[in-house]
Design a protein around this motif. Structure first.
Motif, PDB file in Angstrom:
ATOM      1  N   VAL A  11      -0.621 -20.047   4.197  1.00 35.49           N
ATOM      2  CA  VAL A  11      -1.717 -19.095   4.005  1.00 35.49           C
ATOM      3  C   VAL A  11      -2.002 -18.913   2.523  1.00 35.49           C
ATOM      4  CG1 VAL A  11      -2.470 -16.719   4.355  1.00 35.49           C
ATOM      5  CG2 VAL A  11      -1.236 -17.902   6.173  1.00 35.49           C
ATOM      6  N   ALA A  12      -0.946 -18.784   1.718  1.00 40.19           N
ATOM      7  CA  ALA A  12      -1.120 -18.607   0.276  1.00 40.19           C
ATOM      8  C   ALA A  12      -1.816 -19.813  -0.339  1.00 40.19           C
ATOM      9  CB  ALA A  12       0.235 -18.375  -0.384  1.00 40.19           C
ATOM     10  N   ALA A  13      -1.420 -21.008   0.054  1.00 41.94           N
ATOM     11  CA  ALA A  13      -2.029 -22.218  -0.491  1.00 41.94           C
ATOM     12  C   ALA A  13      -3.497 -22.312  -0.086  1.00 41.94           C
ATOM     13  CB  ALA A  13      -1.267 -23.446  -0.019  1.00 41.94           C
ATOM     14  N   HIS A  14      -3.808 -21.954   1.151  1.00 37.89           N
ATOM     15  CA  HIS A  14      -5.186 -21.992   1.635  1.00 37.89           C
ATOM     16  C   HIS A  14      -6.056 -21.017   0.840  1.00 37.89           C
ATOM     17  CE1 HIS A  14      -8.389 -22.394   4.694  1.00 37.89           C
ATOM     18  NE2 HIS A  14      -8.564 -21.091   4.522  1.00 37.89           N
ATOM     19  N   ASP A  22      -3.993 -18.952  -8.961  1.00 34.59           N
ATOM     20  CA  ASP A  22      -2.714 -18.704  -8.306  1.00 34.59           C
ATOM     21  C   ASP A  22      -2.468 -17.199  -8.222  1.00 34.59           C
ATOM     22  OD1 ASP A  22      -2.131 -21.403  -7.974  1.00 34.59           O
ATOM     23  OD2 ASP A  22      -1.222 -21.542  -9.979  1.00 34.59           O
ATOM     24  N   PRO A  23      -1.874 -16.742  -7.118  1.00 32.48           N
ATOM     25  CA  PRO A  23      -1.681 -15.299  -6.949  1.00 32.48           C
ATOM     26  C   PRO A  23      -0.333 -14.813  -7.428  1.00 32.48           C
ATOM     27  CG  PRO A  23      -1.128 -16.409  -4.912  1.00 32.48           C
ATOM     28  CD  PRO A  23      -1.534 -17.492  -5.890  1.00 32.48           C
ATOM     29  N   PHE A  61      -7.057  -9.212  -2.796  1.00 32.85           N
ATOM     30  CA  PHE A  61      -5.738  -9.110  -2.185  1.00 32.85           C
ATOM     31  C   PHE A  61      -5.819  -9.732  -0.794  1.00 32.85           C
ATOM     32  CE2 PHE A  61      -6.154  -5.746  -5.246  1.00 32.85           C
ATOM     33  CZ  PHE A  61      -4.902  -5.611  -5.833  1.00 32.85           C
ATOM     34  N   VAL A  62      -4.860 -10.575  -0.453  1.00 35.74           N
ATOM     35  CA  VAL A  62      -4.856 -11.263   0.835  1.00 35.74           C
ATOM     36  C   VAL A  62      -3.469 -11.124   1.450  1.00 35.74           C
ATOM     37  CG1 VAL A  62      -5.218 -13.454   2.040  1.00 35.74           C
ATOM     38  CG2 VAL A  62      -6.534 -12.945  -0.039  1.00 35.74           C
ATOM     39  N   THR A  63      -3.404 -10.763   2.718  1.00 38.43           N
ATOM     40  CA  THR A  63      -2.116 -10.697   3.396  1.00 38.43           C
ATOM     41  C   THR A  63      -1.723 -12.074   3.924  1.00 38.43           C
ATOM     42  OG1 THR A  63      -3.057 -10.158   5.577  1.00 38.43           O
ATOM     43  CG2 THR A  63      -2.533  -8.312   4.107  1.00 38.43           C
ATOM     44  N   ALA A  64      -0.433 -12.271   4.065  1.00 39.19           N
ATOM     45  CA  ALA A  64       0.099 -13.491   4.667  1.00 39.19           C
ATOM     46  C   ALA A  64       1.286 -13.088   5.537  1.00 39.19           C
ATOM     47  CB  ALA A  64       0.527 -14.487   3.596  1.00 39.19           C
TER      48      ALA A  64
END
Length: 210
Positions: A11-14, A22-23, A61-64
């Motif tokens: 999910v992070a890579a997507h 990069d987050p 901000f994105v959850t994974a």
């Protein structure tokens, strides 16, 4: 589908590939639930699909972790173990100082993302999720209204459904009550009429009629 087919790293890579930076990453664990990671993206490559007026920095901000398992109605006694909707949450803000007023937002996002696992909620566009407490320290917003997001769905091996990304827009308690009474489109219309930017963490609440 094997567990190797899904990971928070995927999910992070997507998300990073789509956003262009990069987050930073934080992990939040709740008793009886699997960890939820929250990714924080900042930088010139961040876009939220809206025209930028140059008046602030974009934060995304994105959850994974919410999409580890498909969401299912708790009344379903035999939920499908692989098929079914999967979602992660996205919060997009325009801030004048990157960390201003956002302390503990990552924890609130993890709590929101965990609601399918903990409370059996099925997250989707126009859904209202209310924590009843400030989304970050000092925030007037206690709930989020979900909508579609510009991040493209992340495909998974069949027969699993792709992971969709839902924008979680912070709203006040009064705005949440308005959504319950009149529906999500009415609140969005009120924002438009009042020229309110829902991505502004300092915005005022919409003035809602009877």
């Amino acid at each position: 589908m094997s567990t190797a087919a899904w990971s928070t790293d995927a999910v992070a890579a997507h998300a990073a590939a789509a956003i262009g930076v990069d987050p930073q990453r934080a992990s939040v664990t709740f008793l009886g639930a699997e960890p939820i990671d929250v990714l924080r993206f900042a930088g010139a490559g961040v876009s939220d699909g809206a025209a930028s007026d140059g008046g602030g920095s974009r934060l995304v901000f994105v959850t994974a972790g919410a999409s580890r398992h498909p969401m299912a109605d708790p009344a379903d006694l035999n939920p499908a173990p692989v098929r079914g909707p999967r979602a992660e949450l996205v919060v997009r803000l325009t801030v004048t100082a990157p960390d201003e007023q956002l302390r503990n937002l990552h924890r609130s996002m993890a709590m929101l993302a965990a609601t399918p696992m903990v409370e059996g909620l099925v997250l989707g566009a126009d859904a209202l999720v209310d924590l009843g407490t400030p989304l970050w320290d000092g925030a007037p917003f206690t709930a989020v209204l979900l909508d579609g997001d510009d991040l493209e769905p992340m495909p998974l091996p069949e027969p699993a459904d792709p992971v969709v990304f839902l924008r979680a827009v912070p709203i006040t308690a009064n705005e949440a009550a308005w959504v319950r009474l009149r529906g999500a489109p009415a609140l969005r219309e009120a924002w438009t009429e009042a020229d309110i930017d829902p991505a502004d963490p300092r915005r005022v609440a919409a003035t809602l009629g009877g």
